[in-house]
Design an enzyme around this catalytic site. Structure first.
Site: not given
Length: 332
Positions: A102, A228, A72, A142, A203-205, A20, A18
């Protein structure tokens, strides 16, 4: 290769995070077309959903999704979160995800998002309330590794969430203090995986199939969530799944195929938001596509000046359908 989450089976363990301002219906549909196991809505504040604001209605209505999509929710009040979960269930969500990760200041200042990792008892009450309200939909959460390096409580926090009824947990492998800086610590997700019996997603990178493989190896997680890295490259989730299945990578869209993809996404954005708003919203996506394809920066400058869709579509054709032209040609 699938993952069982309560009464929902995900076809593939590669999920779209998710985000924004990014994971709206046009982007979710596009990523889904490449075979993502699950896509998530943009984060919706439970209070605004209960108040039925226009933005929350746009983000919270998943009734037209062709495939399972998760909504979410973020909030610090169990009653609001429960009511929002009921509304999400009735609005077409296949799963309800709770945001405990977040790092944004405006979210944390309302005691939501990653701030709740400092309030594990309240977080557990929120999970319990959402689980009761969302029945029979599965509820997921999350989180991050913790608030900061001195308070990395993800394994304990995960156990509380599981005991409260969460059926899958995603861990962004950073602390809140890091926000999106530094490097994701995939190995730090391994203790979370050992602490619970439900599926754990790392999650991440994760910006390439090689990143995916390394993240899984270090974390022992059941799947990956890509955020991303998919901006400007919605096919990345397909590539990750092919790597996971031991298949060779597919060639990324290029030339006329890439131009058609970008134009299709652009048209879907305009259809969803209307022309004036859609032209503005699409600009960030065009910039991401251009960066991923190596299109000169002059493309972004030109696209940002244009207000008419026809001119933008012509610019896309000139920029993506053939080898990148010189900057002067794009600016013309």
């Amino acid at each position: 290769m699938g993952i069982r989450v309560g009464n929902v089976t995900l076809d593939a363990p590669v999920l779209l995070a998710p985000m924004s301002g990014v994971t709206d219906p046009p982007f979710r549909r596009l990523v889904r077309s490449f075979g993502a196991g699950l896509v998530f809505s943009e984060m919706v504040a439970s209070r605004t959903m209960v108040q039925r604001t226009r933005k929350s209605r746009l983000r919270g209505d998943l009734s037209r999704e062709r495939h399972p999509a998760a909504l979410q929710l973020a909030g610090a009040d169990p009653a609001d979160m429960a009511e929002a979960a009921r509304m999400a269930r009735d609005g077409g969500a296949a799963l309800i995800d709770i945001n405990f990760g977040c790092p944004a200041k405006k979210v944390v200042n309302k005691a939501c998002g990653s701030a709740l990792m400092r309030e594990p008892t309240l977080a557990a009450r929120i999970v319990e309330a959402v689980v009761r309200a969302a029945d029979p939909l599965p509820v997921t959460a999350k989180m991050r590794l913790g608030w900061d390096d001195a308070h990395r409580n993800a394994p304990e926090f995960a156990r509380l969430c599981e005991a409260a009824g969460a059926r899958m947990l995603t861990v962004h492998a950073r602390t809140r203090e890091q926000r999106f800086g530094g490097c994701a610590d995939w190995a730090a997700v391994a203790p979370v995986k050992r602490a619970v019996g439900v599926p754990v997603i790392v999650n991440g990178d994760i910006r390439s199939p090689a990143d995916m493989a390394e993240a899984l190896a270090q974390s022992g997680a059941d799947g990956v969530m890509i955020g991303r890295g998919a901006c400007g490259r919605p096919w990345l989730l397909r590539d990750a799944m092919r790597r996971m299945a031991g298949r060779p990578a597919a060639a990324p869209p290029a030339g006329p195929a890439l131009a058609a993809l970008v134009k299709g996404h652009y048209g879907a954005i305009l259809e969803h938001y209307g022309v004036p708003a859609g032209v503005r919203i699409a600009r960030k996506h065009l910039a991401w596509y251009a960066e991923a394809a190596g299109v000169p920066p002059s493309f972004r400058a030109a696209a940002n000046r244009m207000t008419g869709p026809a001119a933008v579509l012509d610019l896309i054709d000139r920029a993506f359908a053939a080898p990148a032209p010189p900057p002067a040609a794009l600016a013309a």
